[in-house]
Design an enzyme around this catalytic site. Sequence first.
Site, PDB file in Angstrom:
ATOM      1  N   HIS A 111      61.121  90.674  72.548  1.00 19.10           N
ATOM      2  CA  HIS A 111      59.617  90.607  72.476  1.00 19.10           C
ATOM      3  C   HIS A 111      58.899  90.031  73.963  1.00 19.10           C
ATOM      4  CE1 HIS A 111      60.386  86.745  70.490  1.00 19.10           C
ATOM      5  NE2 HIS A 111      59.211  86.462  71.138  1.00 19.10           N
ATOM      6  N   ARG A 133      49.234  85.109  74.735  1.00 19.17           N
ATOM      7  CA  ARG A 133      48.236  84.332  73.740  1.00 19.17           C
ATOM      8  C   ARG A 133      46.991  85.302  73.612  1.00 19.17           C
ATOM      9  NH1 ARG A 133      51.626  80.913  76.164  1.00 19.17           N
ATOM     10  NH2 ARG A 133      51.915  78.959  75.123  1.00 19.17           N
ATOM     11  N   GLU A 148      54.422  90.213  70.570  1.00 18.93           N
ATOM     12  CA  GLU A 148      54.252  88.824  69.878  1.00 18.93           C
ATOM     13  C   GLU A 148      52.700  88.434  70.340  1.00 18.93           C
ATOM     14  OE1 GLU A 148      54.968  84.125  70.015  1.00 18.93           O
ATOM     15  OE2 GLU A 148      56.805  85.502  69.988  1.00 18.93           O
ATOM     16  N   ASN A 190      46.276  80.326  68.860  1.00 19.12           N
ATOM     17  CA  ASN A 190      46.321  78.825  68.664  1.00 19.12           C
ATOM     18  C   ASN A 190      44.902  78.610  68.016  1.00 19.12           C
ATOM     19  OD1 ASN A 190      48.761  77.881  70.296  1.00 19.12           O
ATOM     20  ND2 ASN A 190      47.761  78.790  72.146  1.00 19.12           N
ATOM     21  N   HIS A 228      51.287  92.760  83.675  1.00 20.14           N
ATOM     22  CA  HIS A 228      51.030  93.525  82.709  1.00 20.14           C
ATOM     23  C   HIS A 228      52.220  94.042  81.681  1.00 20.14           C
ATOM     24  CE1 HIS A 228      52.667  96.481  85.452  1.00 20.14           C
ATOM     25  NE2 HIS A 228      53.175  96.954  84.922  1.00 20.14           N
ATOM     26  N   GLU A 251      49.634  98.971  81.205  1.00 20.57           N
ATOM     27  CA  GLU A 251      49.868 100.160  82.127  1.00 20.57           C
ATOM     28  C   GLU A 251      50.134 101.453  81.145  1.00 20.57           C
ATOM     29  OE1 GLU A 251      52.892 101.588  85.574  1.00 20.57           O
ATOM     30  OE2 GLU A 251      53.169  99.995  84.781  1.00 20.57           O
TER      31      GLU A 251
END
Length: 179
Positions: free
Chosen positions: A25, A29, A92, A96, A119, A165
């Site tokens: 993966h 964030r 993923e 936070n 990207h 992309e």
Amino acid sequence: MSFSGEQYPGVEPPAREASGFRLNHTMLRIKDPQRSLAFYTRVFAMQVLRKLDFEEMGFSLYFLGRLDEGEVIPKDAGERTVWTFQQRGVLELTHNWGTEDQPGFTYHDGNAEPQGFGHICFSVPELDAAIAWFDANDVKYVKRPEQGKMKDVAFIKDPDGYWIEIVEAARMKEVGRKT
């Protein structure tokens, strides 16, 4: 003789000890999970494979992927976690806690100075149909396929400004060929 990868200075033969290693993966964030989950599940038809909360550290992980037709995800949470970490091409999203309530809060997209991360990429069956879908969903573009020197390649932005992309594999056949 089978193809064993392109060779360049610095490329080393695969170590037997690394047999079976695979990229699982990529993590991004995110500020607002509701907004990001809506984007990736609606626009890219991804599914949340697993969510893990880490209360003591104040963050959540959302693992998203695309299933093949007929593919079955384990129902048991522990088995599903193991299954998730065995997949390829998982995204993923790390949230936070509290960032969604901070006005003006943003993450660096890697494309502004200082540059770093660039990207992620999605391959689509038909680029023109994908562009029509993005247009219908008010997706923001960095570059449309007809713009710039790289034709048949689009770049869009997700809710946090990360670049994505978009390519149609069949249109990439001549890229990088020497003429």
